[in-house]
Design a protein around this motif. Structure first.
Motif, PDB file in Angstrom:
ATOM      1  N   LEU A  82     -27.712 -42.055  -3.518  1.00 41.69           N
ATOM      2  CA  LEU A  82     -26.424 -42.702  -3.267  1.00 41.69           C
ATOM      3  C   LEU A  82     -26.043 -42.322  -1.846  1.00 41.69           C
ATOM      4  N   HIS A  83     -26.133 -43.271  -0.928  1.00 42.61           N
ATOM      5  CA  HIS A  83     -25.922 -43.011   0.501  1.00 42.61           C
ATOM      6  C   HIS A  83     -24.545 -43.537   0.884  1.00 42.61           C
ATOM      7  N   VAL A  84     -23.648 -42.630   1.265  1.00 41.73           N
ATOM      8  CA  VAL A  84     -22.283 -43.011   1.632  1.00 41.73           C
ATOM      9  C   VAL A  84     -22.140 -42.927   3.148  1.00 41.73           C
ATOM     10  N   HIS A  85     -21.408 -43.898   3.712  1.00 40.58           N
ATOM     11  CA  HIS A  85     -21.438 -44.065   5.164  1.00 40.58           C
ATOM     12  C   HIS A  85     -20.096 -43.846   5.852  1.00 40.58           C
ATOM     13  N   ASP A  86     -19.063 -43.465   5.129  1.00 39.15           N
ATOM     14  CA  ASP A  86     -17.789 -43.137   5.766  1.00 39.15           C
ATOM     15  C   ASP A  86     -17.025 -42.175   4.868  1.00 39.15           C
ATOM     16  N   ALA A  87     -15.943 -41.620   5.397  1.00 35.01           N
ATOM     17  CA  ALA A  87     -15.232 -40.555   4.686  1.00 35.01           C
ATOM     18  C   ALA A  87     -14.652 -41.026   3.359  1.00 35.01           C
ATOM     19  N   HIS A  88     -14.083 -42.234   3.316  1.00 33.34           N
ATOM     20  CA  HIS A  88     -13.543 -42.747   2.057  1.00 33.34           C
ATOM     21  C   HIS A  88     -14.657 -42.960   1.040  1.00 33.34           C
ATOM     22  N   ALA A  89     -15.825 -43.372   1.524  1.00 32.70           N
ATOM     23  CA  ALA A  89     -16.959 -43.559   0.617  1.00 32.70           C
ATOM     24  C   ALA A  89     -17.398 -42.229   0.016  1.00 32.70           C
ATOM     25  N   VAL A  90     -17.281 -41.137   0.777  1.00 36.14           N
ATOM     26  CA  VAL A  90     -17.610 -39.817   0.235  1.00 36.14           C
ATOM     27  C   VAL A  90     -16.695 -39.501  -0.947  1.00 36.14           C
ATOM     28  N   ALA A 110     -24.748 -38.285   2.761  1.00 36.93           N
ATOM     29  CA  ALA A 110     -23.618 -38.800   3.532  1.00 36.93           C
ATOM     30  C   ALA A 110     -23.979 -38.873   5.007  1.00 36.93           C
ATOM     31  N   SER A 111     -23.797 -40.041   5.605  1.00 38.39           N
ATOM     32  CA  SER A 111     -23.945 -40.162   7.053  1.00 38.39           C
ATOM     33  C   SER A 111     -22.672 -39.664   7.713  1.00 38.39           C
ATOM     34  N   ILE A 135     -26.556 -36.596   6.844  1.00 37.91           N
ATOM     35  CA  ILE A 135     -27.341 -37.133   7.947  1.00 37.91           C
ATOM     36  C   ILE A 135     -26.405 -37.235   9.145  1.00 37.91           C
ATOM     37  N   CYS A 136     -26.639 -36.402  10.143  1.00 37.65           N
ATOM     38  CA  CYS A 136     -25.773 -36.328  11.320  1.00 37.65           C
ATOM     39  C   CYS A 136     -26.338 -37.223  12.421  1.00 37.65           C
ATOM     40  N   ALA A 137     -25.452 -37.985  13.068  1.00 39.32           N
ATOM     41  CA  ALA A 137     -25.906 -38.917  14.093  1.00 39.32           C
ATOM     42  C   ALA A 137     -26.274 -38.229  15.397  1.00 39.32           C
ATOM     43  N   SER A 138     -25.938 -36.965  15.541  1.00 36.45           N
ATOM     44  CA  SER A 138     -26.289 -36.231  16.751  1.00 36.45           C
ATOM     45  C   SER A 138     -26.336 -34.742  16.431  1.00 36.45           C
ATOM     46  N   SER A 139     -26.976 -33.993  17.301  1.00 36.35           N
ATOM     47  CA  SER A 139     -27.000 -32.539  17.138  1.00 36.35           C
ATOM     48  C   SER A 139     -25.601 -31.960  17.300  1.00 36.35           C
ATOM     49  N   PHE A 140     -24.786 -32.606  18.135  1.00 37.01           N
ATOM     50  CA  PHE A 140     -23.405 -32.149  18.311  1.00 37.01           C
ATOM     51  C   PHE A 140     -22.653 -32.219  16.985  1.00 37.01           C
ATOM     52  N   ILE A 141     -22.837 -33.298  16.238  1.00 34.47           N
ATOM     53  CA  ILE A 141     -22.184 -33.441  14.939  1.00 34.47           C
ATOM     54  C   ILE A 141     -22.708 -32.385  13.973  1.00 34.47           C
ATOM     55  N   ARG A 142     -24.001 -32.151  14.015  1.00 41.54           N
ATOM     56  CA  ARG A 142     -24.574 -31.123  13.136  1.00 41.54           C
ATOM     57  C   ARG A 142     -23.926 -29.767  13.397  1.00 41.54           C
ATOM     58  N   ARG A 154     -28.292 -28.071   4.515  1.00 39.87           N
ATOM     59  CA  ARG A 154     -27.821 -29.373   4.023  1.00 39.87           C
ATOM     60  C   ARG A 154     -27.620 -30.373   5.157  1.00 39.87           C
ATOM     61  N   LEU A 155     -28.055 -30.038   6.362  1.00 38.84           N
ATOM     62  CA  LEU A 155     -27.794 -30.871   7.539  1.00 38.84           C
ATOM     63  C   LEU A 155     -29.083 -31.342   8.192  1.00 38.84           C
ATOM     64  N   ASP A 156     -29.198 -32.653   8.372  1.00 34.61           N
ATOM     65  CA  ASP A 156     -30.292 -33.249   9.137  1.00 34.61           C
ATOM     66  C   ASP A 156     -29.709 -34.035  10.298  1.00 34.61           C
ATOM     67  N   VAL A 157     -30.450 -34.137  11.371  1.00 33.65           N
ATOM     68  CA  VAL A 157     -30.079 -35.017  12.481  1.00 33.65           C
ATOM     69  C   VAL A 157     -31.017 -36.211  12.483  1.00 33.65           C
ATOM     70  N   VAL A 158     -30.449 -37.391  12.394  1.00 35.63           N
ATOM     71  CA  VAL A 158     -31.203 -38.638  12.534  1.00 35.63           C
ATOM     72  C   VAL A 158     -30.432 -39.494  13.531  1.00 35.63           C
ATOM     73  N   TYR A 159     -30.998 -39.648  14.710  1.00 42.13           N
ATOM     74  CA  TYR A 159     -30.325 -40.467  15.717  1.00 42.13           C
ATOM     75  C   TYR A 159     -30.257 -41.922  15.272  1.00 42.13           C
ATOM     76  N   GLU A 160     -29.154 -42.557  15.570  1.00 42.30           N
ATOM     77  CA  GLU A 160     -29.014 -43.964  15.239  1.00 42.30           C
ATOM     78  C   GLU A 160     -29.919 -44.796  16.130  1.00 42.30           C
ATOM     79  N   GLY A 161     -30.162 -46.027  15.707  1.00 41.11           N
ATOM     80  CA  GLY A 161     -31.150 -46.825  16.409  1.00 41.11           C
ATOM     81  C   GLY A 161     -30.697 -48.236  16.713  1.00 41.11           C
ATOM     82  N   VAL A 162     -31.446 -48.899  17.558  1.00 44.33           N
ATOM     83  CA  VAL A 162     -31.195 -50.283  17.924  1.00 44.33           C
ATOM     84  C   VAL A 162     -32.364 -51.136  17.457  1.00 44.33           C
ATOM     85  N   ASP A 163     -32.043 -52.319  16.964  1.00 46.91           N
ATOM     86  CA  ASP A 163     -33.057 -53.276  16.527  1.00 46.91           C
ATOM     87  C   ASP A 163     -33.672 -53.914  17.766  1.00 46.91           C
TER      88      ASP A 163
END
Length: 376
Positions: A82-90, A110-111, A135-142, A154-163
């Protein structure tokens, strides 16, 4: 791998685009992924008929009915993730998992794309304890989450991407014709919500300084938000209405980005900055503030320049440095494109997200992952 993706936002920002890229990328790899979103939101509007959408309309973080509905979906579909993408979704997910009474081995991921500190009230602590992995979008967030007490394991860094395929397919607009700008005028672009944290008020002050040295320079600020009226008044007060244009919301942002001579991100805080990734992938040199995750994107002196926030003079000097040196502009742009395509593609983002899922599902061992190193 079966996953449910919950996003409660009604607006369209970088996070919603990442949800769409993630779900479509997972499906392309043969995984079952379903979006749960507000039916009146921009994410729902942009879905295609082939996209599996389940509507959910939580009114507040403590919407018990929304939590119960999500719990029923979990029991029906029995997702691995169950992947939640914003605070309200958490919050909705935490409520839902409280209602699930079967032995479904669903893991909550949770992203985290913002740098705000976690709330320290009882409800906030409770809902974030229900998250198995961030899943943290940057090391700074982590680092921010770790400082807030989330265990590093409980923390991973996965940089966001562009198509990249979508980006390469986007036509380049002739911005001089589209916006009736003076022929051959250099164009400085900014893309982002018109919110206080994006710092466009400082960019406008910097624009005035740039225009004194390059009178035909043009500035396009793309986006909408609560500061629009304030920024328009500022532009009028500085008498630069002919040189600084607020375009409003545009659905052809990638085509616009390809026409910029320099891209500027003037943020006062930033989790990562997907519009910077877009600009880099388009081969644009970048001037950005040295805040949040932006230093993880921009390699100063190679792909662009970093400056202090709240500092229009430094912002103007960096813009002028690039505009007045075409060789530097080309070199930065080429290096930016190479860096974005190597480190910040949607394909890489989906691969790393799947690796997190596999660890959660027990397919791969759970490790303390500090995240990728942003080096090229």
């Amino acid at each position: 791998m079966v996953s449910l993706h919950v996003d409660t936002a009604r607006t369209w920002r970088g996070g919603q685009n990442q949800v769409l890229l993630t779900v479509r990328g997972l499906r392309a790899r043969g995984h079952e992924a379903t979006i749960i979103a507000h039916p009146d939101g921009e994410l729902s509007r942009r879905l295609q008929e082939t996209d599996d959408l389940i509507p959910l309309t939580p009114r507040t973080e403590m919407d018990v009915l929304a939590g119960w509905k999500l719990a029923r979906l979990i029991q029906e579909r029995q997702p691995d993730i169950l992947h939640v993408h914003d605070a309200h979704a958490v919050a909705v997910a935490a409520l839902a998992m409280s209602f699930v009474r079967t032995s479904i081995p669903t893991r909550v991921v949770a992203s985290r794309r913002v740098i705000f500190q976690l709330g320290q009230n009882m409800f906030s602590r409770w809902k974030y304890r229900r998250v198995d992995r961030f899943i943290c979008a940057s090391s700074f967030i982590r680092t921010t989450l770790a400082n807030d007490g989330i265990p590093p394991k409980r923390l991973d860094v996965v940089y966001e991407g562009v198509d990249l395929m979508n980006l390469d397919a986007a036509p380049r607009l002739n911005l001089h014709e589209t916006f009736s700008l003076p022929e051959n005028a250099p164009i400085v672009g900014n893309v982002g919500a018109l919110d206080p944290d994006k710092g466009q008020q400082h960019l406008i002050k910097a624009a005035q300084l740039v225009i004194r040295k390059i009178p035909n320079a043009q500035f396009l600020i793309v986006g909408q938000g609560v500061l629009e009226a304030t920024l328009r008044r500022q532009i009028r007060s500085l008498n630069i209405e002919k040189q600084v244009l607020l375009t409003g919301f545009r659905s052809d942002v990638l085509s616009l980005q390809k026409g910029f001579d320099v891209f500027v991100m003037s943020s006062l805080s930033e989790g990562l900055g997907t519009s910077v990734i877009d600009a880099m992938a388009c081969g644009r040199p970048v001037v950005a503030t040295n805040v949040g995750g932006l230093p993880e994107l921009v390699d100063p002196g190679k792909t662009g320049q970093l400056v202090s926030p709240h500092d229009p003079r430094s912002l103007a000097d960096a813009i002028l440095n690039i505009l007045q040196d075409k060789t530097l502009q080309v070199r930065y742009g080429q290096a930016a494109s190479k860096r974005a395509r190597q480190l910040f593609s949607a394909e890489r983002m989906i691969d790393e997200t799947l690796a997190v899922y596999h660890r959660m599902a027990g397919i791969l061992p759970v490790t303390d992952n500090p995240g990728p190193a942003a080096t090229a």
